[in-house]
Design an enzyme around this catalytic site. Structure first.
Site, PDB file in Angstrom:
ATOM      1  N   SER A   1       0.891  -0.995  -0.005  1.00 26.12           N
ATOM      2  CA  SER A   1       0.086   0.089   0.030  1.00 26.12           C
ATOM      3  C   SER A   1       0.944   1.020  -0.070  1.00 26.12           C
ATOM      4  CB  SER A   1      -0.801  -0.009   1.307  1.00 26.12           C
ATOM      5  OG  SER A   1      -1.478   1.316   1.416  1.00 26.12           O
TER       6      SER A   1
ATOM      7  N   TYR B   1      -2.758  -1.080  10.153  1.00 25.91           N
ATOM      8  CA  TYR B   1      -2.687  -1.419   8.619  1.00 25.91           C
ATOM      9  C   TYR B   1      -1.138  -1.041   7.973  1.00 25.91           C
ATOM     10  CZ  TYR B   1      -4.166  -1.052   3.900  1.00 25.91           C
ATOM     11  OH  TYR B   1      -4.416  -1.520   2.448  1.00 25.91           O
TER      12      TYR B   1
END
Ligand SMILES: NC(=O)c1ccc[n+]([C@@H]2O[C@H](COP(=O)([O-])OP(=O)(O)OC[C@H]3O[C@@H](n4cnc5c(N)ncnc54)[C@H](O)[C@@H]3O)[C@@H](O)[C@H]2O)c1
Length: 278
Positions: A154, A167
């Site tokens: 990401s 995350y």
């Protein structure tokens, strides 16, 4: 772009979103497809995950291209389930040539209130799940001397952000795992590369919980209300990208001709990569 005739591709988290886009595109180009998804919500994730019906729908889309599709309801955090799926796929299709470790969840909370359950969910699905996928496919790939592994990190695997400790840690971890796996598997004809997406238009970002977190000033924010917030996370003036923009890079890394590209991280994040090092 070369075709994938005779190849077999495993895509985790393939019931919807980016995973579905990768599965259909690889099938359209000739690959048989193996899909898994947990098909179950998690108490630690505040938006709905995919359903068994979603997984069936992806399988139908794959079969409509004329290719074969094997599906399993499996949680990537469960190594036994991933080993069993790979064994079944290798017995049915003879091989797995391409693995896209795509399954993941978003867990958002400030670090001071992040629960153990949220932390474990993010690390379990996003990092341990990628390890389990790589670990399950690697022995067969080594034996056949061929493999293309693509992991999904990401833009939060290269920077921090508020509410994103779990995350972000999981996605930074994916990059470390990808680079180390690339070295371990380099002698065996196997490449391992990561993609670092920006905001991709899937249910992971289009859900009420995230909309409310981004616009706490509104009672019932909609897509138009959060659009400027998402746009500010990119450098180019676009709020979110279509899943196929990630698929294009999956196809590139998965190609036979990408034999000597390994251990890399390719951002597809509307220019945000220019703001971070590495
Ligand atoms: N959408 C974005 O903006 C964005 C940005 C950067 C990275 N990513 C990453 O892209 C990947 C795909 O996400 P998406 O955008 O398609 O979201 P999505 O929620 O539409 O798809 C994720 C899929 O993974 C499945 N899944 C979740 N945990 C699982 C597990 N432990 N085992 C098996 N299946 C599981 C879900 O059921 C769902 O079908 C994820 O790794 C995500 O972290 C997404």
């Amino acid at each position: 772009m070369e075709g994938f005739e005779g190849r077999v591709a495993l895509i985790t988290g393939g019931a919807r979103g980016q995973g579905r886009s990768h599965a259909v595109a690889l099938a359209e180009r000739g690959a048989d497809i193996v899909l898994c998804d947990r098909c179950e919500d998690s108490p630690a994730v505040n938006y709905p995950l995919a359903t068994a019906a979603d997984l069936d729908e992806t399988a139908e889309l794959v079969r409509a291209t004329g290719r074969r599709c094997l599906t399993a309801k499996a949680d990537t955090a469960d190594r036994g389930a991933m080993d069993a799926l790979v064994a079944e796929a290798e017995s049915e299709f003879g091989r797995i040539d391409i693995a896209v470790a795509n399954a993941g969840v978003s867990v958002a909370a400030p670090v001071q209130s992040l629960t153990q359950e949220q932390w474990s969910e993010a690390i379990g699905s996003n990092l341990t799940g990628v390890f389990n996928t790589v670990g399950a496919v690697a022995p067969g790939m080594i034996w056949r001397g061929y493999g293309r592994i693509v992991t999904i990190s990401s833009m939060l695997g290269r920077a921090g952000n508020t509410n994103m400790a779990a995350y972000g840690a999981s996605k930074w971890g994916v990059i470390g795992l990808t680079k180390s796996a690339a070295l371990d598997l380099a002698p065996h004809g196997i490449t391992v590369n990561a993609i670092a997406p920006g905001n991709i238009s899937t249910p992971m970002i289009h859900n009420d919980a995230l909309y409310r977190m981004m616009r706490p000033d509104l009672e019932a924010p909609g897509a138009d209300d959060v659009e400027p917030v998402f746009r500010s996370l990119h450098a180019q003036p676009v709020a979110w990208l279509d899943a196929f923009e990630i698929t294009r890079v999956v196809l590139f890394f998965a190609a036979e001709g990408s034999a000597h590209i390994s251990g890399t991280v390719l951002p597809v994040d509307a220019g945000n990569a220019a703001r971070v090092t590495g």
